[in-house]
Design an enzyme around this catalytic site. Structure first.
Site, PDB file in Angstrom:
ATOM      1  N   LYS A   1       0.841  -1.201   0.000  1.00 25.89           N
ATOM      2  CA  LYS A   1       0.000   0.000   0.000  1.00 25.89           C
ATOM      3  C   LYS A   1       0.880   1.255   0.000  1.00 25.89           C
ATOM      4  O   LYS A   1       0.606   2.233  -0.694  1.00 25.89           O
ATOM      5  CB  LYS A   1      -0.954  -0.020   1.204  1.00 25.89           C
ATOM      6  CG  LYS A   1      -2.035  -1.085   1.028  1.00 25.89           C
ATOM      7  CD  LYS A   1      -2.812  -1.386   2.285  1.00 25.89           C
ATOM      8  CE  LYS A   1      -3.705  -2.613   2.035  1.00 25.89           C
ATOM      9  NZ  LYS A   1      -4.431  -3.064   3.210  1.00 25.89           N
TER      10      LYS A   1
ATOM     11  N   ASP B   1     -11.315   1.948   3.319  1.00 24.32           N
ATOM     12  CA  ASP B   1     -11.444   0.487   3.257  1.00 24.32           C
ATOM     13  C   ASP B   1     -12.915   0.045   3.222  1.00 24.32           C
ATOM     14  O   ASP B   1     -13.213  -1.133   3.032  1.00 24.32           O
ATOM     15  CB  ASP B   1     -10.772  -0.149   4.491  1.00 24.32           C
ATOM     16  CG  ASP B   1      -9.537  -0.963   4.135  1.00 24.32           C
ATOM     17  OD1 ASP B   1      -9.312  -1.198   2.931  1.00 24.32           O
ATOM     18  OD2 ASP B   1      -8.811  -1.379   5.057  1.00 24.32           O
TER      19      ASP B   1
ATOM     20  N   GLN C   1      -4.884  -2.151   9.378  1.00 27.77           N
ATOM     21  CA  GLN C   1      -4.664  -3.446   8.728  1.00 27.77           C
ATOM     22  C   GLN C   1      -5.196  -4.603   9.592  1.00 27.77           C
ATOM     23  O   GLN C   1      -4.858  -4.701  10.768  1.00 27.77           O
ATOM     24  CB  GLN C   1      -3.149  -3.635   8.481  1.00 27.77           C
ATOM     25  CG  GLN C   1      -2.805  -4.878   7.701  1.00 27.77           C
ATOM     26  CD  GLN C   1      -3.365  -4.877   6.280  1.00 27.77           C
ATOM     27  OE1 GLN C   1      -3.252  -3.913   5.552  1.00 27.77           O
ATOM     28  NE2 GLN C   1      -4.000  -5.967   5.904  1.00 27.77           N
TER      29      GLN C   1
END
Ligand code: NAP
Length: 282
Positions: free
Chosen positions: A48, A117, A92
């Site tokens: 990322k 997300d 994450q």
């Protein structure tokens, strides 16, 4: 058989995003939180960061020790929510087990305006209702891959194996938006192979190595493999038995190099959108 090459398509998408980012008055910024030292999570976070560099975004990494705790984690999220120079925030997954972390509470704490997300209930609700907002990265990546190859979903039988909040369910919603007839399968589904054989577009997202065999696929189907099963070392393999299925279908995604890079490209797309929204551009 044609390969749906996510590496190539995502590279095109990233070039476009970089161009748009250059024309913005603000530099898009993605903040990534990682707790603990899970090696797979480390790889995802590094990828990322690399993508952010590629498109000219600022990226912030907060690597927290395993024992940080929920309270401190939530106060970092709160700080990032209030920082106007940060446009996207993600934590994450998975959070370390046995330390009292509540992943859902962390997702709910991230401001919906920065929820790149798409795990906040508000974002999920908007998706369900068809309102404008961020698109879930992996399902949006699948749609972008199909679009790039000129594969329409309209009127097609789309069968999704897996019903997670991250992949299966939002994938079904995006396919419905494109006028597909959608079937979602899961671990309690009976006669799974009978259902998958009906699929014009079969999407495997269950996390079981080579689970989808040639007998489960209709001749000429499009097969999308979302699965990422880590083998010894750093190798990743899919949920589809690629070697045997490839000869039977019209299009197929490889693993690696299929859906994975598209997911990251869509994360960059959402971060760009978040920056534009913050700057009142859209
Ligand atoms: P998950 O939360 O573990 O969900 C797996 C789903 O598969 C569940 O709905 C489960 O059914 C279903 N399932 C399990 N065994 C099954 C079986 N034998 N028959 C039918 N259905 C079965 O996984 P996830 O987060 O959705 O991820 C799925 C895979 O995609 C993983 O390999 C993950 O690493 C990968 N992934 C890849 C990307 C990418 O960018 N390429 C992004 C996200 C995830 P139940 O609900 O009944 O338990």
């Amino acid at each position: 058989m044609n390969l749906l090459n996510g590496k190539e398509v995502s590279a095109k998408v990233l070039v476009q995003i970089a161009q748009e980012a250059r024309d913005l008055s603000v530099q898009p910024c993605l903040a990534v939180i990682i707790v603990g030292d899970d090696p797979a999570s480390r790889i995802y976070v590094n990828n990322k960061k690399k993508a952010c560099e590629q498109v000219g975004f600022r990226s912030l990494e907060f690597a927290l020790p395993t024992e940080t705790g929920q309270e401190k984690l939530l106060s970092l999220v709160d700080e990032l929510n209030r920082d106007a120079s940060v446009h996207g925030i993600l934590c994450q997954a998975p959070l370390p087990r046995g330390y009292g972390y509540d992943e859902r509470a962390v997702c709910r704490a991230i401001s919906p305006a920065k929820d790149v997300d798409c795990f906040h209930p508000e974002t999920a609700g908007k998706l369900l209702l068809g309102e404008a907002g961020f698109l879930p990265c992996t399902p949006a990546g699948v749609i972008a891959l199909l679009d790039d190859a000129g594969i329409s979903l309209s009127g097609k039988q789309v069968v999704i194996v897996g019903r997670s909040n991250i992949v299966g369910k939002p994938m079904a919603i995006l396919a419905l938006r494109r006028d597909a007839t959608v079937t979602i399968c899961h671990s309690k589904t009976k006669d799974l192979a009978k259902i998958t054989r009906r699929a014009d577009i079969l999407i495997a997202a269950l996390g079981k190595l080579h689970f989808i065999t040639a007998e489960m696929v209709k001749d000429g189907a499009v097969v999308i493999d979302v699965g990422m099963n880590r083998m010894e070392g750093k190798k990743v393999r899919g949920d589809v038995d690629f070697e045997n299925v490839a000869g039977k279908c019209s299009f197929i995604t490889p693993v690696p190099g299929g859906v994975g890079p598209m997911t990251i490209a869509m994360l960059m797309q959402n971060t760009l959108t978040a920056a534009k929204m913050a700057a009142n551009i859209c």
